[in-house]
Every structure is written in structure tokens, then in C-alpha cells.
Motif scaffolding. Structure first.
Motif, short mmCIF file in Angstrom:
data_model
loop_
_atom_site.label_atom_id
_atom_site.label_comp_id
_atom_site.label_asym_id
_atom_site.label_seq_id
_atom_site.Cartn_x
_atom_site.Cartn_y
_atom_site.Cartn_z
N TYR A 228 0.80 -1.08 -0.10
CA TYR A 228 -0.22 -0.10 -0.07
C TYR A 228 0.84 1.29 0.06
CZ TYR A 228 -3.45 -3.40 1.50
OH TYR A 228 -4.24 -4.44 1.74
N PRO A 229 1.34 1.64 -1.17
CA PRO A 229 2.05 2.98 -1.23
C PRO A 229 1.53 4.02 -0.59
CG PRO A 229 2.26 1.76 -3.34
CD PRO A 229 1.02 0.93 -2.61
N SER A 230 0.06 4.15 -0.69
CA SER A 230 -0.72 5.18 -0.21
C SER A 230 -0.28 5.69 1.28
CB SER A 230 -2.28 5.07 -0.33
OG SER A 230 -2.53 3.82 -0.02
N VAL A 231 0.15 4.67 1.86
CA VAL A 231 0.51 4.87 3.42
C VAL A 231 1.52 5.80 3.25
CG1 VAL A 231 1.70 3.84 5.50
CG2 VAL A 231 -0.01 2.65 4.20
N ILE A 232 2.46 6.21 2.49
CA ILE A 232 3.55 6.92 2.46
C ILE A 232 3.01 8.47 2.08
CG2 ILE A 232 5.62 7.67 1.29
CD1 ILE A 232 5.94 4.99 2.34
N LEU A 233 2.08 8.43 1.11
CA LEU A 233 1.21 9.60 1.01
C LEU A 233 0.53 10.27 2.05
CD1 LEU A 233 -0.22 9.15 -2.54
CD2 LEU A 233 1.90 10.10 -1.96
N ILE A 234 -0.24 9.22 2.82
CA ILE A 234 -0.94 9.62 4.38
C ILE A 234 0.24 10.27 5.25
CG2 ILE A 234 -2.31 8.80 6.07
CD1 ILE A 234 -3.60 6.78 4.22
N GLY A 235 1.35 9.48 5.34
CA GLY A 235 2.20 9.89 6.21
C GLY A 235 2.72 11.28 5.72
N GLY A 236 3.09 11.58 4.56
CA GLY A 236 3.32 12.68 4.35
C GLY A 236 2.22 13.85 4.50
N ALA A 237 0.90 13.56 4.21
CA ALA A 237 0.01 14.49 4.73
C ALA A 237 -0.12 14.81 6.22
CB ALA A 237 -1.50 14.03 4.12
N VAL A 238 0.23 13.71 6.94
CA VAL A 238 0.02 13.79 8.48
C VAL A 238 1.31 14.69 8.90
CG1 VAL A 238 0.25 12.50 10.48
CG2 VAL A 238 -1.26 11.71 8.75
N LEU A 239 2.58 14.56 8.35
CA LEU A 239 3.56 15.30 8.72
C LEU A 239 3.18 16.79 8.45
CD1 LEU A 239 6.67 13.02 7.45
CD2 LEU A 239 6.36 13.73 9.66
N CYS A 240 2.65 17.02 7.36
CA CYS A 240 2.49 18.32 6.90
C CYS A 240 1.35 19.05 7.98
CB CYS A 240 1.92 18.31 5.58
SG CYS A 240 2.02 19.97 4.82
N TRP A 241 0.40 18.15 8.14
CA TRP A 241 -0.72 18.70 9.20
C TRP A 241 0.12 18.87 10.65
CZ3 TRP A 241 -5.25 20.76 9.17
CH2 TRP A 241 -5.98 20.82 10.24
N THR A 242 0.89 18.07 11.14
CA THR A 242 1.69 18.30 12.14
C THR A 242 2.52 19.50 12.08
OG1 THR A 242 1.81 15.65 12.43
CG2 THR A 242 3.08 16.96 13.90
N ALA A 243 3.29 19.63 11.08
CA ALA A 243 3.96 20.96 10.71
C ALA A 243 3.06 22.13 11.08
CB ALA A 243 4.43 20.91 9.52
N TYR A 244 2.07 22.20 10.18
CA TYR A 244 0.88 23.29 10.40
C TYR A 244 0.45 23.46 12.02
CZ TYR A 244 -3.71 25.37 10.36
OH TYR A 244 -4.79 26.15 10.67
N THR A 245 0.15 22.59 12.61
CA THR A 245 -0.45 22.58 13.87
C THR A 245 0.80 23.07 14.75
OG1 THR A 245 -0.01 20.39 14.24
CG2 THR A 245 -2.14 20.97 13.94
N MET A 246 2.05 22.61 14.36
CA MET A 246 3.19 23.22 15.49
C MET A 246 3.39 24.81 15.05
SD MET A 246 6.03 19.98 14.92
CE MET A 246 7.32 20.84 15.75
N ILE A 247 3.38 25.18 13.88
CA ILE A 247 3.65 26.61 13.51
C ILE A 247 2.57 27.56 14.33
CG2 ILE A 247 3.82 28.31 11.74
CD1 ILE A 247 4.95 25.97 9.99
N VAL A 248 1.42 26.95 14.01
CA VAL A 248 0.10 27.89 14.69
C VAL A 248 0.30 27.63 16.23
CG1 VAL A 248 -2.33 27.84 14.96
CG2 VAL A 248 -1.47 27.30 12.86
N ARG A 249 0.79 26.79 16.77
CA ARG A 249 0.94 26.65 18.26
C ARG A 249 2.23 27.30 18.76
NH1 ARG A 249 0.60 20.87 18.19
NH2 ARG A 249 2.42 20.83 19.32
N GLU A 250 3.08 27.87 17.93
CA GLU A 250 4.50 28.59 18.34
C GLU A 250 3.87 29.68 19.12
OE1 GLU A 250 7.73 28.41 17.87
OE2 GLU A 250 7.51 30.19 18.97
N PRO A 251 4.53 29.66 20.54
CA PRO A 251 3.87 30.69 21.46
C PRO A 251 4.26 32.21 21.01
CG PRO A 251 5.49 28.99 22.53
CD PRO A 251 5.50 28.64 21.33
#
Lengths: 303, 115
Positions: A168-191
Motif C-alpha cells: 500500500y504505497p498510499s501509506v507514504i502519502l498519508i504519512g506525508g499529509a500527516v507530517l504536513c498537518w503536524t507541521a501546520y499545527t506546530m507553527i500555529v501553536r508556536e508561543p
């Protein structure tokens, strides 16, 4: 922010950690094999044990450190930006099997072998630990669970992971999307930026689209025709331009919203924000076209 | 070296992913962007602006649907539902409106087009 135990947010963070562990797992077995291949048979077993133990210890140490580092103002932003790049690298197709640059030559002694394995794991695990630190929202329990999941992958689970992502190579794409979503939430949570994002809520949307447009560029570039390929550069560039005006308006206290503009200068500034990028985009397309034509001419010309 | 790079299919996931897998991930990404849209719009502000504004504003629609601060599980679930919906629409649409087949190159029904 501490997550409530066994809540939806808790299981979401856990799922994100599992996905991150799957897609960012390093190939420790290969490293150990490469390092220990010239050692005597009895030393090889010791190297495998102590190398694995050292790799797990260094991973645990890094995981603890990352929790404290991400609490320092500014590091959440830097970590988020790094994760966008890591997601992009993850999705970039690899034409040939990547050479292993971490191990130059087989180790000559037991100590050198263990040291090489631990250093290699530390280098390979930085992105993994950073992403888990961001996805765990500072929860030590989730960090520990993340470690508990990554350790069996380090020790036994490599073949299972390879089989899963191969099927299931789509796991890699989901992983990429989740990493990106995590990055977005990290930047938004930056104090340092929380108050700014509260005052400029639309910037959150621009930031999310910007992060996805950079991180997922290798994916959507594959589906674009040759003439549409410049979109992978133009889309993030336009979003950075827009975000730049929003940031600049905060620093220099100028009004860039035409609904609230009062002076001619403010109207001009707003006009510049919305259409000022057009000449740069045209220049970029012109230069790119010239380069493509030049390369095609060079390829056709006799050697 | 990453573990996933031991598999050629995984190392080239953007090329080897199946159409249904791609649709599923695309739906999740769309839901993530919509959720950030919902986060960007404050429902209190919508309330002040009036309900009629909320009805016509897309951001307001998302806020009305409570698509704010969604977690990953909700996004995955919403992405799955969206992907399944698009798949059903594609199948039903394909059954109701079959794609046109081009006429054979030498066929009498082939209309010659000259510029």
C-alpha cells in the motif's frame, strides 16, 4: 497542552505517531549488518545487541530532549518548517536505491561498531523524534508510546513495514499529509505567533495551503502536464507573497486591507499585495521558457 | 537510509499509488485544508455579522458544520466518507453517462476536420 487520556484527540495523536514511525523509520538492520560484517562471529552478536540497545537509548534520550526543546519559544516554528521539508523529501521519488552515507566502511573493533550504529541511529532518528514531539502535543505518555512503537520497528519490524508500504504505497502519502498537518499545527501553536494568528485568522488558512503546496509538490507535480509544472513554484511563491504582506503590515503598522484603507498609499499597498506578484510571475515564466529552449537546443546540437 | 526506501514501490509512492488510494489521501488533504479554513473563521464573528452572512459564506458554512479544531481521526473519517462518495458518484455517473468511443480512423462516420 496536555491531552485528555483516551479522548479522540489522544487517539488521533497516537495514530499520527504510528504513521510517522512507519514512514520515517530508519533501516537499522542494514546499518548493523554493514558495520559488523567484517567482525568475528562472536563479536557480531555482541555488536547486534549493544548496537540495538545504544540505538534505543539514544532515541529515548532524544525524545526526552525534544519535549524540552520544543517548549523553548521559536523552536516550534523551526520544527514545523523542518517537518514541511521532511514531508517533501519523503514524497520525492527515489530513482535509485539511496546509498548509505552513514556507514563508510565496516568497523574494525567492537567499540567502533557500536559507536557507528548509535551515531547513525541518532542521525536517522532526528526527523522521527522531531515529528513525534510535534504530534504528541507535549504529552510524555504519548512520547513513551511513540518510543514503544518505534523500538519494535527498529528491532524486529523492518520486514513487516517494508511489506506494508510495498503493498500500500498510499501509506507514504498519508504519512506525508500527516507530517504536513503536524507541521501546520506546530507553527500555529508556536508561543511567539499565537497572538499574531489570533489577530490574523485568515493567515492560518494561507499557511495551511502553503505548507501542503510545498510538502505535496512532488505528488501533484507528477500529475501536472509539462506546461503546468511551474505551478509547483508559483503557488507557494504567491502564498508567501501574500503572507509576507500580512507580516509586514504587523511590523510596520500599515493598513493592507482595502476595506480599512484611508490613504492613497494604503490603497496602493493593497493593490501591490493583490497584483504586484504578476510581473515577477511573468519574469519567472519567461526565464524558465528561455532555459527550457536553451537546454533543448543544447541537447539537439552535435557534440 | 529510510526503511521505506528498501521497497521500490514505496520509494516512488507518488507514481505507484493506486487511483483509489490516491483519491482517499486527496480527500484527507482536502479535509485538512477545509478544517484549517474552519479554524480561520471565528463563529462568534459570524454571529456578529449575522446569520444570513453565515449562510452565504463558505467559511461560515464550515463553522456551522463545526469543522473547527478537528483531530486526525475525524479528518481520516471525513476523508474516507468523501472518497467513498466521489467513488459512488463516479460509478453512477459512468453508468448513466457512458464515455463516448472514438470512431475508427477509416470509418464512414468519422468527420474529417481540417484547419
Amino acid at each position: 497542552m496536555e491531552l485528555e487520556l483516551f479522548s479522540g484527540a489522544f487517539f488521533s495523536a497516537l495514530l499520527a505517531i504510528i504513521l510517522i514511525d512507519l514512514v520515517l523509520a530508519g533501516d537499522n538492520a542494514l546499518i548493523i549488518g554493514l558495520v559488523a560484517r567484517n567482525l568475528p562471529k562472536e563479536s557480531q552478536n555482541k555488536v547486534i545487541f549493544w548496537g540495538t540497545f545504544g540505538a534505543i537509548a539514544i532515541r529515548a534520550l532524544m525524545a526526552i530532549l525534544v519535549v524540552y526543546i520544543l517548549a523553548v519559544p521559536g523552536f516550534m516554528l523551526v520544527g514545523g518548517l523542518a517537518l514541511v521539508w521532511i514531508a517533501r523529501k519523503l514524497l520525492t521519488p527515489q530513482e535509485n536505491a539511496e546509498e548509505n552515507h552513514l556507514v563508510k566502511a565496516p568497523a574494525a573493533s567492537f567499540a567502533a561498531a557500536v559507536r557507528t550504529i548509535v551515531i547513525a541511529d541518532a542521525v536517522m532518528g532526528i526527523d522521527n523524534v522531531l515529528a513525534i514531539g510535534g504530534a504528541s502535543h507535549g504529552s510524555i505518555l504519548l512520547i513513551l508510546i511513540g518510543l514503544a512503537i518505534s523500538v519494535p520497528i527498529i528491532v524486529w519490524g523492518s520486514q513487516l513495514v517494508i511489506k506494508l508500504v510495498d503493498r500500500y504505497p498510499s501509506v507514504i502519502l498519508i504519512g506525508g499529509a500527516v507530517l504536513c498537518w503536524t507541521a501546520y499545527t506546530m507553527i500555529v501553536r508556536e508561543p511567539m505567533l499565537v497572538a499574531w494568528f489570533e489577530a490574523h485568522p485568515a493567515s492560518k488558512l494561507v499557511l495551511a495551503v502553503l505548507a501542503f503546496s510545498i510538502a505535496l509538490a512532488p505528488w501533484y507535480a507528477e500529475r501536472l502536464s509539462e506546461s503546468m509544472k511551474p505551478l509547483t513554484v508559483l503557488l507557494p511563491a504567491i502564498l508567501i507573497w501574500m503572507l509576507g504582506f500580512e507580516v509586514a503590515s504587523s511590523f510596520w503598522k500599515v493598513q493592507t486591507d482595502y476595506l480599512m484603507a484611508t490613504t492613497q498609499g494604503e490603497y496602493l499597498l493593497d493593490g501591490l499585495r493583490w497584483i504586484g506578484w504578476l510581473p515577477f510571475a511573468a519574469l519567472f515564466l519567461w526565464v524558465r521558457e528561455r532555459l527550457v529552449l536553451r537546454n533543448a537546443r543544447l541537447a539537439r546540437s552535435p557534440q | 537510509m529510510r526503511l521505506i526506501h528498501r521497497s521500490h514501490r514505496a520509494a516512488n509512492a507518488v507514481r505507484t499509488v493506486s487511483p483509489s488510494g490516491e483519491l482517499f489521501v486527496t480527500s484527507i488533504v482536502i479535509c485538512m485544508i477545509l478544517a484549517s479554513f474552519g479554524d480561520a473563521v471565528d463563529p462568534n464573528w459570524i454571529g456578529e455579522a449575522g446569520l444570513e452572512f453565515a449562510f452565504f459564506d463558505f467559511g461560515g458554512e464550515l463553522s456551522v458544520l463545526a469543522m473547527r479544531h478537528w483531530n486526525l481521526l475525524e479528518l481520516l473519517l471525513a476523508g474516507s466518507v468523501m472518497a467513498a462518495g466521489i467513488m459512488v458518484l463516479r460509478i453512477v455517473g459512468g453508468a448513466c453517462f457512458p464515455p463516448l468511443d472514438p470512431a475508427a480512423p477509416g470509418g464512414v462516420e468519422k468527420v474529417p476536420i481540417k484547419l
